[in-house]
Design a protein around this motif. Structure first.
Motif, PDB file in Angstrom:
ATOM      1  N   VAL A  97       9.753  17.093 -10.163  1.00 59.55           N
ATOM      2  CA  VAL A  97       9.506  16.208  -9.011  1.00 59.55           C
ATOM      3  C   VAL A  97       9.782  16.947  -7.711  1.00 59.55           C
ATOM      4  N   GLU A  98      10.839  17.745  -7.680  1.00 56.43           N
ATOM      5  CA  GLU A  98      11.130  18.520  -6.467  1.00 56.43           C
ATOM      6  C   GLU A  98      10.004  19.507  -6.177  1.00 56.43           C
ATOM      7  N   ASP A  99       9.509  20.158  -7.209  1.00 57.07           N
ATOM      8  CA  ASP A  99       8.403  21.096  -7.042  1.00 57.07           C
ATOM      9  C   ASP A  99       7.146  20.358  -6.583  1.00 57.07           C
ATOM     10  N   PHE A 100       6.909  19.203  -7.166  1.00 52.55           N
ATOM     11  CA  PHE A 100       5.772  18.362  -6.784  1.00 52.55           C
ATOM     12  C   PHE A 100       5.864  17.972  -5.315  1.00 52.55           C
ATOM     13  N   TRP A 157      -1.223  20.618 -19.132  1.00 53.74           N
ATOM     14  CA  TRP A 157      -0.685  19.715 -20.146  1.00 53.74           C
ATOM     15  C   TRP A 157      -1.597  18.511 -20.347  1.00 53.74           C
ATOM     16  N   SER A 158      -1.666  18.049 -21.579  1.00 59.04           N
ATOM     17  CA  SER A 158      -2.337  16.784 -21.865  1.00 59.04           C
ATOM     18  C   SER A 158      -1.417  15.652 -21.425  1.00 59.04           C
ATOM     19  N   LEU A 159      -1.989  14.675 -20.758  1.00 62.44           N
ATOM     20  CA  LEU A 159      -1.204  13.533 -20.297  1.00 62.44           C
ATOM     21  C   LEU A 159      -1.626  12.252 -21.008  1.00 62.44           C
ATOM     22  N   VAL A 160      -2.272  12.389 -22.156  1.00 63.20           N
ATOM     23  CA  VAL A 160      -2.780  11.239 -22.902  1.00 63.20           C
ATOM     24  C   VAL A 160      -1.668  10.239 -23.222  1.00 63.20           C
ATOM     25  N   LEU A 161      -0.477  10.732 -23.526  1.00 69.33           N
ATOM     26  CA  LEU A 161       0.645   9.855 -23.859  1.00 69.33           C
ATOM     27  C   LEU A 161       1.555   9.590 -22.661  1.00 69.33           C
ATOM     28  N   GLY A 162       1.161  10.052 -21.474  1.00 68.25           N
ATOM     29  CA  GLY A 162       1.944   9.830 -20.269  1.00 68.25           C
ATOM     30  C   GLY A 162       2.738  11.059 -19.879  1.00 68.25           C
ATOM     31  N   TRP A 163       3.222  11.046 -18.636  1.00 66.95           N
ATOM     32  CA  TRP A 163       3.942  12.209 -18.139  1.00 66.95           C
ATOM     33  C   TRP A 163       5.288  12.395 -18.814  1.00 66.95           C
ATOM     34  N   ALA A 164       5.937  11.323 -19.232  1.00 62.09           N
ATOM     35  CA  ALA A 164       7.237  11.468 -19.894  1.00 62.09           C
ATOM     36  C   ALA A 164       7.086  12.209 -21.218  1.00 62.09           C
ATOM     37  N   ALA A 165       6.096  11.829 -22.006  1.00 66.98           N
ATOM     38  CA  ALA A 165       5.869  12.500 -23.291  1.00 66.98           C
ATOM     39  C   ALA A 165       5.489  13.962 -23.080  1.00 66.98           C
ATOM     40  N   ALA A 173       2.533  19.505  -3.640  1.00 66.48           N
ATOM     41  CA  ALA A 173       1.370  18.616  -3.713  1.00 66.48           C
ATOM     42  C   ALA A 173       0.770  18.421  -2.313  1.00 66.48           C
ATOM     43  N   PRO A 174      -0.513  18.746  -2.144  1.00 63.28           N
ATOM     44  CA  PRO A 174      -1.135  18.610  -0.814  1.00 63.28           C
ATOM     45  C   PRO A 174      -1.247  17.152  -0.379  1.00 63.28           C
ATOM     46  N   GLY A 175      -0.935  16.910   0.898  1.00 62.97           N
ATOM     47  CA  GLY A 175      -1.115  15.586   1.481  1.00 62.97           C
ATOM     48  C   GLY A 175      -0.179  14.518   0.961  1.00 62.97           C
ATOM     49  N   GLY A 190       0.788  -1.225   0.000  1.00 62.94           N
ATOM     50  CA  GLY A 190       0.000   0.000   0.000  1.00 62.94           C
ATOM     51  C   GLY A 190       0.820   1.275   0.000  1.00 62.94           C
ATOM     52  N   GLU A 191       1.872   1.342  -0.781  1.00 63.54           N
ATOM     53  CA  GLU A 191       2.696   2.555  -0.857  1.00 63.54           C
ATOM     54  C   GLU A 191       1.937   3.683  -1.548  1.00 63.54           C
ATOM     55  N   ASP A 192       2.117   4.893  -1.071  1.00 60.51           N
ATOM     56  CA  ASP A 192       1.540   6.077  -1.701  1.00 60.51           C
ATOM     57  C   ASP A 192       2.372   6.375  -2.947  1.00 60.51           C
ATOM     58  N   PHE A 193       2.020   5.736  -4.072  1.00 59.45           N
ATOM     59  CA  PHE A 193       2.807   5.791  -5.313  1.00 59.45           C
ATOM     60  C   PHE A 193       2.199   6.811  -6.263  1.00 59.45           C
ATOM     61  N   ALA A 194       2.969   7.795  -6.644  1.00 59.52           N
ATOM     62  CA  ALA A 194       2.451   8.937  -7.412  1.00 59.52           C
ATOM     63  C   ALA A 194       2.739   8.883  -8.903  1.00 59.52           C
ATOM     64  N   PHE A 195       3.511   7.912  -9.383  1.00 57.79           N
ATOM     65  CA  PHE A 195       4.055   7.988 -10.731  1.00 57.79           C
ATOM     66  C   PHE A 195       3.447   7.022 -11.743  1.00 57.79           C
ATOM     67  N   GLY A 196       2.293   6.451 -11.424  1.00 57.91           N
ATOM     68  CA  GLY A 196       1.590   5.613 -12.390  1.00 57.91           C
ATOM     69  C   GLY A 196       0.976   6.460 -13.486  1.00 57.91           C
ATOM     70  N   PRO A 197       0.460   5.807 -14.529  1.00 55.22           N
ATOM     71  CA  PRO A 197      -0.122   6.547 -15.656  1.00 55.22           C
ATOM     72  C   PRO A 197      -1.250   7.501 -15.252  1.00 55.22           C
ATOM     73  N   ARG A 198      -2.002   7.166 -14.230  1.00 53.77           N
ATOM     74  CA  ARG A 198      -3.092   8.025 -13.759  1.00 53.77           C
ATOM     75  C   ARG A 198      -2.842   8.447 -12.312  1.00 53.77           C
ATOM     76  N   GLY A 199      -1.582   8.662 -12.000  1.00 51.18           N
ATOM     77  CA  GLY A 199      -1.204   8.963 -10.626  1.00 51.18           C
ATOM     78  C   GLY A 199      -1.208  10.445 -10.310  1.00 51.18           C
ATOM     79  N   ARG A 200      -0.883  10.730  -9.075  1.00 51.04           N
ATOM     80  CA  ARG A 200      -0.926  12.108  -8.577  1.00 51.04           C
ATOM     81  C   ARG A 200       0.060  13.030  -9.287  1.00 51.04           C
ATOM     82  N   PHE A 201       1.191  12.500  -9.737  1.00 53.14           N
ATOM     83  CA  PHE A 201       2.143  13.337 -10.462  1.00 53.14           C
ATOM     84  C   PHE A 201       1.532  13.801 -11.781  1.00 53.14           C
TER      85      PHE A 201
END
Length: 113
Positions: free
Chosen positions: A100-103, A73-81, A107-109, A52-63
């Motif tokens: 990531v540092e800014d995030f 930004w559109s994230l249709v192709l993912g955050w890297a694109a 990012a709240p919570g 149950g890690e608070d993971f932010a970097f999935g395709p539909r994650g908090r990042f």
């Protein structure tokens, strides 16, 4: 940052700290898309093993949500694109770590080790 074996990392944040310290060891050619795929696999492993890690970097994650809310930004192709499309000459991997540092700071919570 002192390099540590990946087995000693407690979460994705600590892993990303290791990647940032030695990107050439982890990400071939500085490819941000390769890092995104690696983190996607990390997220799948968390799910498969019921961690149950608070993971932010999935395709539909908090990042991704943060990038969309902050920059529109559109994230249709993912955050890297999305980051690559807006890097304006800055190496995408460097821009990712700056974002990531800014995030981490805004990012709240967000749970960060």
């Amino acid at each position: 940052m002192k390099p540590v074996p990946v087995a000693e990392c407690n979460d994705a944040w600590e892993f990303l700290d290791q990647v940032r310290a030695r990107p050439g060891m982890w990400v071939r050619g500085g490819s941000l898309r390769e890092l995104e795929v690696m983190l996607c696999g990390y997220g799948v492993a968390l799910l498969v093993h019921g961690i149950g890690e608070d993971f932010a970097f999935g395709p539909r994650g908090r990042f991704s949500d943060w990038l969309n809310e902050r920059f529109g930004w559109s994230l249709v192709l993912g955050w890297a694109a999305a980051i690559e499309a807006h890097a304006d000459g800055e190496p995408a991997l460097e821009m990712f770590f700056r974002l990531v540092e800014d995030f981490r700071l805004t990012a709240p919570g967000l749970t960060v080790s």
